[in-house]
Design a protein around this motif. Structure first.
Motif, PDB file in Angstrom:
ATOM      1  N   GLU A   1     -27.630  -2.123   9.824  1.00 15.52           N
ATOM      2  CA  GLU A   1     -27.107  -0.989  10.598  1.00 15.52           C
ATOM      3  C   GLU A   1     -25.671  -1.285  11.000  1.00 15.52           C
ATOM      4  O   GLU A   1     -25.279  -2.455  11.118  1.00 15.52           O
ATOM      5  CB  GLU A   1     -27.943  -0.760  11.861  1.00 15.52           C
ATOM      6  CG  GLU A   1     -29.269  -0.098  11.559  1.00 15.52           C
ATOM      7  CD  GLU A   1     -30.044   0.272  12.804  1.00 15.52           C
ATOM      8  OE1 GLU A   1     -29.505   0.101  13.928  1.00 15.52           O
ATOM      9  OE2 GLU A   1     -31.189   0.715  12.653  1.00 15.52           O
TER      10      GLU A   1
ATOM     11  N   THR B   1     -32.299  -8.116  17.078  1.00 12.93           N
ATOM     12  CA  THR B   1     -31.210  -7.778  16.159  1.00 12.93           C
ATOM     13  C   THR B   1     -30.196  -8.928  16.102  1.00 12.93           C
ATOM     14  O   THR B   1     -29.917  -9.573  17.109  1.00 12.93           O
ATOM     15  CB  THR B   1     -30.514  -6.492  16.668  1.00 12.93           C
ATOM     16  OG1 THR B   1     -31.471  -5.430  16.581  1.00 12.93           O
ATOM     17  CG2 THR B   1     -29.293  -6.144  15.843  1.00 12.93           C
TER      18      THR B   1
ATOM     19  N   VAL C   1     -31.486  -5.487  11.780  1.00  8.35           N
ATOM     20  CA  VAL C   1     -32.580  -5.125  12.689  1.00  8.35           C
ATOM     21  C   VAL C   1     -33.911  -5.469  12.012  1.00  8.35           C
ATOM     22  O   VAL C   1     -34.174  -5.004  10.904  1.00  8.35           O
ATOM     23  CB  VAL C   1     -32.538  -3.610  13.013  1.00  8.35           C
ATOM     24  CG1 VAL C   1     -33.621  -3.248  14.033  1.00  8.35           C
ATOM     25  CG2 VAL C   1     -31.161  -3.214  13.509  1.00  8.35           C
TER      26      VAL C   1
ATOM     27  N   CYS D   1     -29.688 -13.296   8.392  1.00  9.03           N
ATOM     28  CA  CYS D   1     -30.588 -12.725   9.420  1.00  9.03           C
ATOM     29  C   CYS D   1     -31.757 -13.674   9.656  1.00  9.03           C
ATOM     30  O   CYS D   1     -32.124 -13.979  10.799  1.00  9.03           O
ATOM     31  CB  CYS D   1     -31.172 -11.391   8.945  1.00  9.03           C
ATOM     32  SG  CYS D   1     -30.042 -10.005   8.979  1.00  9.03           S
TER      33      CYS D   1
ATOM     34  N   LYS E   1     -25.168  -5.130  11.678  1.00 13.08           N
ATOM     35  CA  LYS E   1     -26.317  -5.580  12.461  1.00 13.08           C
ATOM     36  C   LYS E   1     -27.523  -5.685  11.536  1.00 13.08           C
ATOM     37  O   LYS E   1     -27.707  -4.861  10.645  1.00 13.08           O
ATOM     38  CB  LYS E   1     -26.651  -4.557  13.550  1.00 13.08           C
ATOM     39  CG  LYS E   1     -25.684  -4.575  14.705  1.00 13.08           C
ATOM     40  CD  LYS E   1     -26.225  -3.825  15.918  1.00 13.08           C
ATOM     41  CE  LYS E   1     -26.642  -2.403  15.608  1.00 13.08           C
ATOM     42  NZ  LYS E   1     -27.076  -1.644  16.778  1.00 13.08           N
TER      43      LYS E   1
ATOM     44  N   PRO F   1     -35.970  -4.193  17.685  1.00 13.32           N
ATOM     45  CA  PRO F   1     -34.505  -4.163  17.877  1.00 13.32           C
ATOM     46  C   PRO F   1     -34.013  -5.255  18.821  1.00 13.32           C
ATOM     47  O   PRO F   1     -32.846  -5.653  18.774  1.00 13.32           O
ATOM     48  CB  PRO F   1     -34.244  -2.762  18.443  1.00 13.32           C
ATOM     49  CG  PRO F   1     -35.567  -2.252  18.894  1.00 13.32           C
ATOM     50  CD  PRO F   1     -36.615  -2.951  18.103  1.00 13.32           C
TER      51      PRO F   1
ATOM     52  N   TRP G   1     -35.486  -6.967   7.032  1.00 17.19           N
ATOM     53  CA  TRP G   1     -34.259  -6.656   7.773  1.00 17.19           C
ATOM     54  C   TRP G   1     -33.613  -5.377   7.257  1.00 17.19           C
ATOM     55  O   TRP G   1     -33.449  -5.190   6.056  1.00 17.19           O
ATOM     56  CB  TRP G   1     -33.271  -7.814   7.638  1.00 17.19           C
ATOM     57  CG  TRP G   1     -33.792  -9.098   8.207  1.00 17.19           C
ATOM     58  CD1 TRP G   1     -34.429 -10.094   7.531  1.00 17.19           C
ATOM     59  CD2 TRP G   1     -33.752  -9.513   9.579  1.00 17.19           C
ATOM     60  NE1 TRP G   1     -34.784 -11.110   8.398  1.00 17.19           N
ATOM     61  CE2 TRP G   1     -34.373 -10.783   9.660  1.00 17.19           C
ATOM     62  CE3 TRP G   1     -33.249  -8.943  10.755  1.00 17.19           C
ATOM     63  CZ2 TRP G   1     -34.506 -11.484  10.853  1.00 17.19           C
ATOM     64  CZ3 TRP G   1     -33.370  -9.653  11.941  1.00 17.19           C
ATOM     65  CH2 TRP G   1     -33.998 -10.903  11.986  1.00 17.19           C
TER      66      TRP G   1
END
Ligand code: CBF
Length: 834
Positions: free
Chosen positions: A247, A192, A224, A302, A222, A189, A244
């Motif tokens: 969230e 993130t 993560v 990401c 998000k 996390p 990934w």
């Protein structure tokens, strides 16, 4: 925080590999990690304890790999793929650690059945088929070759559906693969990232008065990361697969909650998490759904942001992005990376356009996996703009510059400009992802020799003519660790006894087996192993389906996604032909066969689902007809996945690779079968061409039209009815299906298949029917001479060296990525502050 300067040694329970260490570690993990005393432990508890015991033994390699790569600022391959079909981890990790046998002994000595624990593991089905499994094989080879690598993808909560067959029909069941926890991953996390969506763009002047663009998104999620180690075979390398999960930035919208809107309060969370909820279950087809574009952008952004974080962590200037990372786009699914990398470099890192563009092109490379028009991704402009307004601007800018270059190179060729544009303006407007990938990459490759040639002649012709230097072929490969060593321990032992174990990392060494084809003892052992494996599969078929199959029959297997171009129904036409021969003459002398099918159909693909129903219907009739006397059996094996595949490839005598020539980009199942000694019946399609070249024509059952002939036949105006009228056997087969013979008298059930074949037959089954049946007759004849068949089987395995994914990956490393191996250092303890 500064650690004291000392070496900390790890207790043997975490790293030790003696039988005693392994037993203690297993029991300790059961008690302290799984929280169960042996008296209360379930099979899954035992599996989890074992998985943790293995994971502990991976940790040191994983951490040492991270330290080595960071210290060396190693050039890193980033393999971006919307799918990674990894298969079960336990057995594979044990093989790569070199701990399979000791662990088996330790667990067995505790009185627990090790093989049951291996079978207990579910699989992360985060892919549809070939493309996702290829990505997994490539991660295996990258680690085996000690290449610093990150696999980047999506941690779907639900992977590919579980397939049940009810009344002959496919039923899809949600794949809750995370239900019991996943011992192989670690959430990170702390890394993130935030992913913007929607909104609008605006321009502003920076402090130097220069105009710049800015994206003002409407919402964010998000990302993560969850990391899984990917081990190299008996080396210290442990790379990372980083998936990934989406969230919500806040689980609750407190304002909505305070105003009493409970639903609204949790809705944001639901909407955000939907992005990585489920894998789209389509192979070789696109759906154009906004959620899919969200998924693609989500994991690409990401991953690129993660690379930028790593650059900054290692204090590497952003101008050297392309020196630090080689990013491979696994098909067009991650092609938005072209625009996203430009956005990050220009808007966020403030590089100039030209510099950013040079970095982008030097970083990215694109692999195409299909020629099928329905699989070429494109996005409606409005949908695209609503979700990614800044990217659309960037794409327009790239396109304008690109079109200017094309205009100069190909003067007065408006048609070509229209075809090459990143925007399809022939009707409703679309963004063309393959064009974007081609323009933004320095290298473009197909996945088999024929496929790469056809790419240059058809779908990417204009791009080839524009920049031929970008194009190359990289024939697919598969990992011998999973698909031989793990799946076929008996054959592995036999081979290793004769030629040593070097072949496991240098598959060309299998050629040494050729010296034994006239050694009767070796041939006998080869044959007995095949028979023993067939018996295992026969036992499981008896247990799961109640069907008796004889191991003296040819195990004739077609396992792959169900698709019209793969022509499972051509296989059926042959089966019904044999059946008709028996019905016409019940005493006919035929070589017994067991026809096994397996594979999933995309849930929305009606014809594919009907094909499954037809297999089931034909099997129902044939398996119980007393005239057949068990000489032919047909079974549809449900829920075909990697785990099951490992039992199937080694048991095959005959591998069905019968797609319409020019349609299958490569295929990889064809390689897995042949490595395990199956003979192939196939068309000159995809990698079959190279398999035949390697095995030798005399060891391959070839039939059917070539890709060129298929094209000509279609251009001339293909008329399936002409074939039907001219061939009484074909007529009888089709009429039997149409008459309701296989559907309890219902003439309508299979009418869509019959009509499709009679009226258009887009995949030319009728044109190939006669040649296929004749070829199958040659197979039947050949199988009667068991000595000859065994020699052919050995030669097939011996000559499959080029289909190791190690060879493919070496080619990518040398020709596209320009990366070198990095030896991961070994440490004594787990942590040294020095
Ligand atoms: O290259 C890997 C595989 O990819 C596909 O499965 C794909 O999804 N496009 C192709 O259909 C296969 O031919 C190919 O082997």
């Amino acid at each position: 925080m500064q650690l004291r300067n000392e070496l900390v040694r790890v207790e043997a329970d975490r790293t030790g590999t003696t039988i005693d260490n392994l037993k203690r570690a297993f029991l300790e993990n059961l008690y302290y990690v799984q929280g169960k005393p042996p008296a209360l432990a379930t099979l899954n508890d035992y599996y989890m304890a074992l998985a943790h015991t293995v994971r502990d033994r991976i940790m040191q390699r994983w951490n040492n790999s991270a330290i080595t790569y960071t210290e060396n600022q190693s050039r890193t391959v980033c393999y971006l793929s919307a799918e990674f079909l990894m298969g079960p981890h336990l057995g594979n990790n044990l093989i790569n650690l070199g701990l399979y046998e000791p662990m088996k002994q330790a667990i067995d000595e505790l009185g627990i059945n090790f093989d049951e624990l291996i079978e207990e593991e579910g699989e992360p089905g985060l892919g549809n088929g070939g493309l996702g499994r290829l990505a997994a094989c490539y991660l295996d080879s990258l680690a085996a070759l000690e290449i610093p690598t990150m696999g980047y993808g999506i941690r779907y909560e639900f992977g590919i559906f579980k397939q049940d067959i009810r009344d002959g029909w496919q039923v899809e069941i949600t794949d809750k693969w995370l239900r019991n926890g996943n011992p192989w991953e670690l959430a990170r996390p702390e890394w993130t990232v935030s992913i913007p969506f929607g909104g609008h763009t605006e321009s502003y002047r920076n402090s130097q008065g220069v105009y710049r663009a800015r994206w003002v998104p409407a919402w964010e999620v998000k990302g993560v990361p969850y990391d899984t180690p990917t081990l190299g075979y008996k080396v210290n390398t442990a790379n990372t697969l980083r998936l990934w999960k989406a969230e919500a930035p806040e689980s609750f919208d407190f304002q909505a909650f305070n105003t009493g809107d409970y639903y609204g309060a949790v809705n944001a969370k639901v909407v955000s998490e939907n992005i990585t909820k489920v894998l789209y279950p389509n192979d070789d087809e696109i759906q154009g759904k906004v959620l899919r574009l969200q998924q693609q952008f989500f994991f690409v952004s990401c991953s690129l942001q993660d690379m930028i974080r790593i650059m900054k962590g290692q204090k590497i200037p952003m101008e050297r992005f392309h020196e630090k990372f080689a990013v491979q786009l696994n098909d067009t699914h991650p092609a938005i990376a072209v625009a996203e990398l430009m956005r990050l470099l220009v808007d966020q890192e403030f590089l100039g356009w030209d510099e950013a563009w040079a970095i982008t092109q030097n970083t990215l490379a694109y692999t195409n996996h299909t020629l099928l028009p329905e699989a070429l991704e494109r996005w409606q402009i409005d949908l695209f703009r609503d979700l990614l307004p800044r990217h659309l601007e960037i794409i327009y800018e790239i396109n304008q510059r690109f079109m200017d270059d094309v205009r100069v190179k190909f003067i007065d060729d408006d048609a070509r400009l229209a075809r090459m544009s990143l925007i399809d303006e022939s009707g409703e407007r679309y963004v063309r992802m393959a064009n974007l990938a081609c323009v933004g990459s320095h290298a473009i490759n197909g996945v088999a020799a024929l496929h790469s040639e056809l790419l240059k002649q058809t779908v990417l012709k204009d791009f080839y003519e524009y920049s031929p230097e970008k194009f190359s072929n990289k024939t697919n490969g598969v990992t011998p660790r999973r698909f031989m060593v793990l799946s076929n321990p008996r054959l592995t032992q036999l081979i290793t006894d004769r030629i040593g174990s070097g072949w496991i990392t240098d598959l060309e060494q299998l050629r040494q087996l050729e010296q034994f084809i006239d050694d009767p003892a070796f041939c006998q052992q080869w044959r007995s192993i095949k028979q023993a494996i067939k018996q295992d599969l026969a036992d499981s078929i008896q247990k799961d389906y109640g069907v008796d199959v004889s191991i003296d029959s040819i195990f004739d297997i077609q396992v792959k996604r169900i698709h019209e171009y793969k022509r499972q129904h051509l296989n059926l036409l042959h089966i019904i032909t044999l059946y008709n021969r028996i019905k016409a003459n019940p005493n006919i002398d035929i070589t017994p066969r067991t026809f096994l099918f397996g594979g999933k159909a995309a849930p929305g693909y009606f014809m594919a689902k009907l094909m499954i129903k037809l297999v089931s219907a034909v099997s129902e009739v044939i398996n119980r007809d007393p005239d057949v006397r068990g000489r032919i059996k047909v079974v549809f094996l449900k829920n075909y996945n990697v785990k099951f595949a490992q039992h199937v490839y080694p048991a095959a005598d005959l591998s069905e690779q019968i797609s319409t020539a020019g349609k299958e980009a490569s295929g990889t199942g064809n390689m897995k079968f042949a490595m395990n000694g199956a003979l192939t019946i196939g068309t000159l399609d995809g990698a079959n061409v190279e398999i035949m070249e390697q095995a030798g024509e005399e060891n391959f059952f070839l039939f059917g039209l070539t890709a060129e002939e298929v094209r000509e036949r279609k251009a001339r105006g293909y008329d399936p009815k002409a074939y039907y009228n001219a061939n009484p056997n074909l007529q009888l087969v089709i009429d039997r299906i149409a008459s309701g013979f296989f559907s309890h008298g219902d003439k309508t059930l299979f009418q869509p298949i019959v009509d499709n074949l009679m009226q258009s037959d887009p995949y030319l089954l009728f044109a190939d029917y006669q040649s296929y049946v004749e070829c199958q007759d040659r197979v039947a004849e050949a199988y009667r001479d068991q000595d000859k068949w065994t020699r052919m089987s050995i030669l097939n395995a011996a000559r499959m060296g080029m289909f190791s994914s190690d060879r493919s990956i070496q080619e990518y490393c040398d020709d596209i990525w320009n990366v070198k191996p990095v030896t991961v250092k070994e440490t004594e303890g787990f942590c040294s502050a020095t």
